[in-house]
Design a protein around this motif. Sequence first.
Motif, PDB file in Angstrom:
ATOM      1  N   LEU A  47       0.839  -1.326   0.055  1.00  0.00           N
ATOM      2  CA  LEU A  47      -0.002   0.021   0.014  1.00  0.00           C
ATOM      3  C   LEU A  47       0.740   1.301   0.163  1.00  0.00           C
ATOM      4  CD1 LEU A  47      -3.163   0.423   0.045  1.00  0.00           C
ATOM      5  CD2 LEU A  47      -2.767   0.828   2.706  1.00  0.00           C
ATOM      6  N   SER A  48       2.073   1.215   0.780  1.00  0.00           N
ATOM      7  CA  SER A  48       2.656   2.440   0.989  1.00  0.00           C
ATOM      8  C   SER A  48       3.621   2.877  -0.282  1.00  0.00           C
ATOM      9  CB  SER A  48       3.833   2.350   1.893  1.00  0.00           C
ATOM     10  OG  SER A  48       4.861   1.075   1.605  1.00  0.00           O
ATOM     11  N   ARG A  49       3.273   2.061  -1.400  1.00  0.00           N
ATOM     12  CA  ARG A  49       4.412   2.413  -2.601  1.00  0.00           C
ATOM     13  C   ARG A  49       3.444   3.019  -3.799  1.00  0.00           C
ATOM     14  NH1 ARG A  49       7.442  -0.765   0.701  1.00  0.00           N
ATOM     15  NH2 ARG A  49       9.668  -0.819   0.013  1.00  0.00           N
ATOM     16  N   ALA A  50       2.039   2.988  -3.670  1.00  0.00           N
ATOM     17  CA  ALA A  50       1.188   3.743  -4.421  1.00  0.00           C
ATOM     18  C   ALA A  50       1.204   5.067  -4.468  1.00  0.00           C
ATOM     19  CB  ALA A  50      -0.354   3.368  -4.233  1.00  0.00           C
ATOM     20  N   PRO A  51       1.249   5.650  -3.200  1.00  0.00           N
ATOM     21  CA  PRO A  51       1.178   7.205  -3.059  1.00  0.00           C
ATOM     22  C   PRO A  51       2.494   7.718  -3.527  1.00  0.00           C
ATOM     23  CG  PRO A  51       0.604   6.219  -0.912  1.00  0.00           C
ATOM     24  CD  PRO A  51       1.057   5.172  -1.537  1.00  0.00           C
ATOM     25  N   MET A  52       3.534   6.985  -3.843  1.00  0.00           N
ATOM     26  CA  MET A  52       4.636   7.680  -4.630  1.00  0.00           C
ATOM     27  C   MET A  52       4.236   7.972  -5.908  1.00  0.00           C
ATOM     28  SD  MET A  52       8.088   5.761  -3.239  1.00  0.00           S
ATOM     29  CE  MET A  52       7.687   4.003  -3.952  1.00  0.00           C
ATOM     30  N   ALA A  53       3.411   6.887  -6.393  1.00  0.00           N
ATOM     31  CA  ALA A  53       3.040   6.939  -7.974  1.00  0.00           C
ATOM     32  C   ALA A  53       2.181   8.318  -8.086  1.00  0.00           C
ATOM     33  CB  ALA A  53       2.363   5.785  -8.516  1.00  0.00           C
ATOM     34  N   VAL A  54       1.168   8.583  -7.105  1.00  0.00           N
ATOM     35  CA  VAL A  54       0.147   9.499  -7.143  1.00  0.00           C
ATOM     36  C   VAL A  54       0.976  10.862  -7.120  1.00  0.00           C
ATOM     37  CG1 VAL A  54      -1.614  10.464  -5.987  1.00  0.00           C
ATOM     38  CG2 VAL A  54      -1.595   8.056  -6.307  1.00  0.00           C
ATOM     39  N   THR A  55       1.816  10.937  -6.084  1.00  0.00           N
ATOM     40  CA  THR A  55       2.451  12.222  -6.098  1.00  0.00           C
ATOM     41  C   THR A  55       3.404  12.669  -7.053  1.00  0.00           C
ATOM     42  OG1 THR A  55       2.870  11.645  -3.670  1.00  0.00           O
ATOM     43  CG2 THR A  55       4.448  13.309  -4.412  1.00  0.00           C
ATOM     44  N   ALA A 113      10.070   9.852   1.206  1.00  0.00           N
ATOM     45  CA  ALA A 113       9.413  10.411   2.528  1.00  0.00           C
ATOM     46  C   ALA A 113       8.103   9.738   2.491  1.00  0.00           C
ATOM     47  CB  ALA A 113       9.786  11.807   2.818  1.00  0.00           C
ATOM     48  N   THR A 114       7.451  10.091   1.338  1.00  0.00           N
ATOM     49  CA  THR A 114       6.060   9.732   1.061  1.00  0.00           C
ATOM     50  C   THR A 114       5.881   8.235   1.622  1.00  0.00           C
ATOM     51  OG1 THR A 114       5.581  11.365  -0.458  1.00  0.00           O
ATOM     52  CG2 THR A 114       4.064   9.359  -0.424  1.00  0.00           C
ATOM     53  N   GLN A 115       6.936   7.404   1.053  1.00  0.00           N
ATOM     54  CA  GLN A 115       6.707   5.759   1.321  1.00  0.00           C
ATOM     55  C   GLN A 115       6.670   5.582   2.705  1.00  0.00           C
ATOM     56  OE1 GLN A 115       9.234   3.288   2.312  1.00  0.00           O
ATOM     57  NE2 GLN A 115       7.598   1.686   2.270  1.00  0.00           N
ATOM     58  N   GLN A 116       7.554   6.159   3.477  1.00  0.00           N
ATOM     59  CA  GLN A 116       8.272   5.983   4.949  1.00  0.00           C
ATOM     60  C   GLN A 116       6.976   6.320   5.638  1.00  0.00           C
ATOM     61  OE1 GLN A 116      11.211   4.584   6.573  1.00  0.00           O
ATOM     62  NE2 GLN A 116      10.575   3.500   4.694  1.00  0.00           N
ATOM     63  N   LEU A 117       6.386   7.493   5.516  1.00  0.00           N
ATOM     64  CA  LEU A 117       5.428   8.121   6.376  1.00  0.00           C
ATOM     65  C   LEU A 117       4.095   7.192   6.024  1.00  0.00           C
ATOM     66  CD1 LEU A 117       6.141  11.756   6.407  1.00  0.00           C
ATOM     67  CD2 LEU A 117       6.456  10.033   8.025  1.00  0.00           C
ATOM     68  N   SER A 118       3.855   6.983   4.829  1.00  0.00           N
ATOM     69  CA  SER A 118       2.674   6.048   4.406  1.00  0.00           C
ATOM     70  C   SER A 118       2.800   4.731   4.901  1.00  0.00           C
ATOM     71  CB  SER A 118       2.644   5.919   2.957  1.00  0.00           C
ATOM     72  OG  SER A 118       2.329   7.193   2.223  1.00  0.00           O
TER      73      SER A 118
END
Length: 250
Positions: A150-158, A235-240
């Motif tokens: 799940l935490s890898r998807a926000p990287m793509a969105v950002t 940072a997005t991945q880690q915090l997510s």
Amino acid sequence: MPERDTATQPLHDLLSAFGLLTRLPLPQTTRHRANAAWCWPLVGLGVGAVALGIGWLGLQAGVAPGTAAALTMGAGVMVTGALHQDGLADTADGLFGGWTPERRLDIMKDSHIGSYGTLALIIVSLALWSALGGLIAAGDWVAIGAAAALSRAPMAVTMAALPNARKAGLSSNVGRPSRGAAAIAVVLAVLICAGLTQDLRQTLAMVVACAVASLWVAVTAQRKIGGQTGDILGATQQLSLVAALIAAQM
């Protein structure tokens, strides 16, 4: 030949994604495709599986859940080459240590770590260790794997939503994925999470926590440096990841 390229593109994307985000000894590509971001959750699932395997073996050997959590963290760092942790430290130093967008970007580019970066690594690592230890003690291994995906998807969105704040660097070289590729990453990540947890309430809590954490990073980055960089994505991945793991226990 075009049909063959189209048919094998998902495999090329997957290899490209693993080559970009991990140090696993897989066939490498010299050119990473931005739209391969759709399969980043699969990379997260793979990284999570390796890390969980090490943690599980430690637990079977008789170590305490806290030690198993540390082994899981260590394995994840080794598999990724601390790529995301490095981004977290640089992001903290840059966003909170500079007074102008230009100065913040310069600080993020500097290989030296400052007080903000050090504190960010300590606090996030402690939160991650605590969350992992709690889930391992409860036997909820699948939630850990789900959070890794799940935490890898926000990287793509950002990456798709924000412009690149710097004209050089890893994020700039890879390019911006399409919104379609980012949407596929989100759908894939949610499906993996739901399939693993088999608990709608837990899945929703993890998805919402992940979204809130990544949105905060994106808004802060847009306001302070005018976009995203590879460090921001880390940072997005880690915090997510931490947000999803904490939510999984609620």
